[in-house]
Design an enzyme around this catalytic site. Structure first.
Site, PDB file in Angstrom:
ATOM      1  N   LYS A 175      -3.086   1.936  -8.275  1.00 41.55           N
ATOM      2  CA  LYS A 175      -2.800   2.070  -6.846  1.00 41.55           C
ATOM      3  C   LYS A 175      -1.328   1.729  -6.671  1.00 41.55           C
ATOM      4  O   LYS A 175      -0.716   1.040  -7.499  1.00 41.55           O
ATOM      5  CB  LYS A 175      -3.662   1.128  -5.999  1.00 41.55           C
ATOM      6  CG  LYS A 175      -3.409  -0.359  -6.152  1.00 41.55           C
ATOM      7  CD  LYS A 175      -2.282  -0.967  -5.367  1.00 41.55           C
ATOM      8  CE  LYS A 175      -2.334  -0.640  -3.904  1.00 41.55           C
ATOM      9  NZ  LYS A 175      -1.174  -1.305  -3.198  1.00 41.55           N
TER      10      LYS A 175
ATOM     11  N   THR B 174      -4.253   0.864  -0.580  1.00 39.23           N
ATOM     12  CA  THR B 174      -3.738   0.283   0.665  1.00 39.23           C
ATOM     13  C   THR B 174      -3.128   1.429   1.483  1.00 39.23           C
ATOM     14  O   THR B 174      -3.846   2.098   2.210  1.00 39.23           O
ATOM     15  CB  THR B 174      -2.687  -0.820   0.391  1.00 39.23           C
ATOM     16  OG1 THR B 174      -1.689  -0.313  -0.486  1.00 39.23           O
ATOM     17  CG2 THR B 174      -3.354  -2.033  -0.247  1.00 39.23           C
TER      18      THR B 174
ATOM     19  N   ASN C 206       6.566   1.934   7.323  1.00 35.99           N
ATOM     20  CA  ASN C 206       6.922   0.563   6.978  1.00 35.99           C
ATOM     21  C   ASN C 206       7.407  -0.278   8.142  1.00 35.99           C
ATOM     22  O   ASN C 206       7.590  -1.479   8.003  1.00 35.99           O
ATOM     23  CB  ASN C 206       7.951   0.567   5.853  1.00 35.99           C
ATOM     24  CG  ASN C 206       7.275   0.894   4.538  1.00 35.99           C
ATOM     25  OD1 ASN C 206       6.375   0.176   4.126  1.00 35.99           O
ATOM     26  ND2 ASN C 206       7.673   1.990   3.921  1.00 35.99           N
TER      27      ASN C 206
ATOM     28  N   SER D  56       2.216  -4.530   5.718  1.00 36.89           N
ATOM     29  CA  SER D  56       1.931  -4.777   4.302  1.00 36.89           C
ATOM     30  C   SER D  56       2.786  -5.924   3.789  1.00 36.89           C
ATOM     31  O   SER D  56       3.816  -6.230   4.350  1.00 36.89           O
ATOM     32  CB  SER D  56       2.213  -3.529   3.486  1.00 36.89           C
ATOM     33  OG  SER D  56       3.601  -3.296   3.437  1.00 36.89           O
TER      34      SER D  56
ATOM     35  N   THR E  41       4.448  -2.055 -12.392  1.00 37.73           N
ATOM     36  CA  THR E  41       4.444  -2.001 -10.941  1.00 37.73           C
ATOM     37  C   THR E  41       3.031  -1.797 -10.435  1.00 37.73           C
ATOM     38  O   THR E  41       2.268  -1.063 -11.033  1.00 37.73           O
ATOM     39  CB  THR E  41       5.324  -0.833 -10.481  1.00 37.73           C
ATOM     40  OG1 THR E  41       6.668  -1.129 -10.843  1.00 37.73           O
ATOM     41  CG2 THR E  41       5.256  -0.645  -8.998  1.00 37.73           C
TER      42      THR E  41
END
Lengths: 386, 386
Positions: free
Chosen positions: A171, A148, A381, A386, A182
């Site tokens: 990933k 991503t 971010n 996302s 995670t």
């Protein structure tokens, strides 16, 4: 150096059209056996994505033939419709591979709350099945198809001299936090193993690798680590060797995730020694690793140990300020809770920073990998959906 | 509208020379009585600054004549030498005011790990004593003298119709986190009070004001809130009225801290309802308020409710994803754990954002004030040596 390094595995990564452009977005990893033992570790987030709910269910059998992974949508907060898409994905893979849907795990990553385009995903599974191969190119395509905000594909492998190996892909660059596996990761081995060894071996490896990586303290809805064992090497591995090999591969993958974390400019290792227990060492290290003021100071190459001391002090672990030493990049800056050196004595201009915290209480120790808090992190971010 | 609004108080703020330029850096607040009742709430950080250790000790008497506050150095991680400076500061104030050192609290703020210049501080105390006045100008100087990264002085007051009042000043823009009184604050009242009411009233007010503000999750080594009661109005206030007035003033001060937080571009209110208990509501609200991905999304005016859902899910509180509703700026974006509206439906272009999280379990509710995570926050904290 990837999931197809161990014998008995094939992989594929294709552009299914889930993402709006032509990027790879769907991966398939298949275990051709003879064994199909499997184990999985999943997010402890109470808001679990549909593929997590599905995969936890199928892992009840402790066996897997295949894993379908997609980027371009997390299939989280998608309700019954989202669960049906995950289920249909497993059914489609089962159909083209000639197995049962109960033998297929599903993993998704991307935006939360968006329904995946069902027909696009199912067509992608068929396309991926046609591209399956045991080459490293095929595995790289699989690793690439789950990226991503990652900027590089992440793969690792470890070969045991006895003739078996462990390989993995992963990933993850953001929403990366502790206390569970995670991100998405598939780890394979061709060792002949006692199925009962798999789950504890995977959990032991994850506990000291992925679980010791904390980019931003945010636990995802989709975190999944799957371990598939084919037995194709014909060589038996005991629980201890298996755990050691898995730990090596998972640590390698975790370090790759740290190095590619969102907005990273510094790779930071927080090492705590002298805690009453390992758990308390983890608590202190994680508190420091998550502290925004520590992370921004290190972004500015500033050895601001006072912020480290403050974070140690508000952690939930037992701490005695009078026996607290803080060393940054080999320079002792705080001794017994008091300034010991000039803050500028430590050279933090490079990309690697080691923050050592000695609590002076007992033998508990642990390390947490983290990154700095940079302008690039904020930029990525506040803009990336996302 | 400040600490000298209640009768019986004088204040001063002077440039003592602790800071390298000519800025105000030392404040004095004096209670002229007739009563000298006092209460204090201090940081729960285990690494406590010297002035915190001193002030906790003197508060054992539940009485205070004066408070000395300085910026330009936190006097934290300074060992016995730092404690002696705090002690000497109280002794000097006692000498010039004609009271005992045990009646003088000391508060410091600034860089951790730096020794304060003892003689400079003591001379500053004398200078401040000479400037003491009950005017609002004197109080403003006091509020200004404790500013670090604050850009505005923060003061508030509330007058009860019965003829008594509560006033306060505070500082704090970073290293602001929960679970204790945050930052430095002096609150005064001229009500005639039962000394036994003071501590519970202050704790009750702090619990729902300063403790519900969380800028960056970082608990300081120096946080102190002191309440001084002079009784000079001659009007008696009961525990309930006193608590209500204190709460009003502390909430006002907390909102001023939020509005002036480091790097703030958005003032964010996270309101949680429907939790099993108030404590669990606080836990959920605080987890969301601290999440870097939520904070960066809101910096980008992005109603990314999926990140809110993920944070709710990894909080330590009981949560049922199936009954989770998320509303941002009055637009319902997630209903029963599933997307309910377009993420862009909520207009987040303004400076105020309200994130409402309805858990649908019981009646527990709470609010946390926070701010966004902006480029300015990173800039300020990677450059400013706090």
């Amino acid at each position: 150096m990837t999931v197809t390094t161990p014998s008995g595995f094939r992989a594929a990564g294709v552009a299914a059209g889930i993402k709006s452009d032509d990027r790879l977005d769907l991966a398939l990893v298949v275990n051709d056996g003879p064994d199909h033992h499997a184990a999985g570790v999943f997010t402890r987030n109470k808001v679990k994505a549909a593929p997590v709910l599905w995969s936890e269910q199928v892992l009840g059998t402790r066996a897997l033939r295949a894993v379908v992974l997609n980027s371009g949508g997390a299939n989280a907060c998608t309700g019954p419709e989202g669960f049906q898409v995950a289920h249909a994905t497993a059914e489609k893979a089962a159909e083209v591979l000639g197995c049962g849907a109960i033998e297929v795990a599903v993993c998704s990553t991307g935006l939360i709350g968006k329904q995946l385009p069902r027909d696009t995903v199912l067509a992608g599974v068929e396309k991926a099945a046609g591209a399956l191969d045991s080459t490293s190119a095929a595995a790289l395509a699989a690793a690439s198809a789950i990226m991503t905000t990652d900027t590089v594909a992440k793969q690792a492998a470890h070969t045991d001299p006895a003739g078996w190996s462990v390989g993995g892909l992963t990933k993850g660059a953001g929403m990366i936090a502790p206390s569970m596996a995670t991100m998405l990761s598939v780890v394979t081995t061709d060792a002949v193993v006692d199925p009962a060894d798999l789950d504890p071996a995977l959990r032991a490896a994850v506990r000291v690798s992925f679980d010791r990586l904390d980019v931003d303290g945010s636990m995802s809805t989709n975190d999944t680590v799957l371990l598939l064992a084919s037995g194709a090497s014909g060589v038996r591995a005991g629980a201890e060797e298996l755990t050691a090999a898995l730990t090596t591969v998972c640590r390698d993958l975790a370090r790759q995730m740290q190095a590619d974390a969102e907005g990273v400019t510094k790779r930071i290792l927080v090492r705590v020694t002298g805690a009453r227990t390992e758990d308390e060492a983890v608590t202190v290290a994680r508190t420091v690793a998550r502290d925004s003021l520590v992370k921004t100071a290190l972004f500015g190459s500033d050895g601001n140990w006072g912020r480290v001391a403050a974070a140690v002090g508000y952690s939930d672990a037992h701490v005695d300020p009078g026996s607290l030493d803080i060393t940054i990049n080999d320079v002792l800056l705080c001794k017994g809770g008091v300034a010991a050196g000039g803050r500028t004595d430590a050279d933090l201009s490079g990309e690697d920073i080691v923050v050592e915290i000695a609590l002076g209480l007992a033998d508990g120790e642990a390390e947490i990998l983290t990154t700095d808090l940079s302008h690039a992190y904020v930029e990525e971010n506040s803009a990336y959906p996302s």
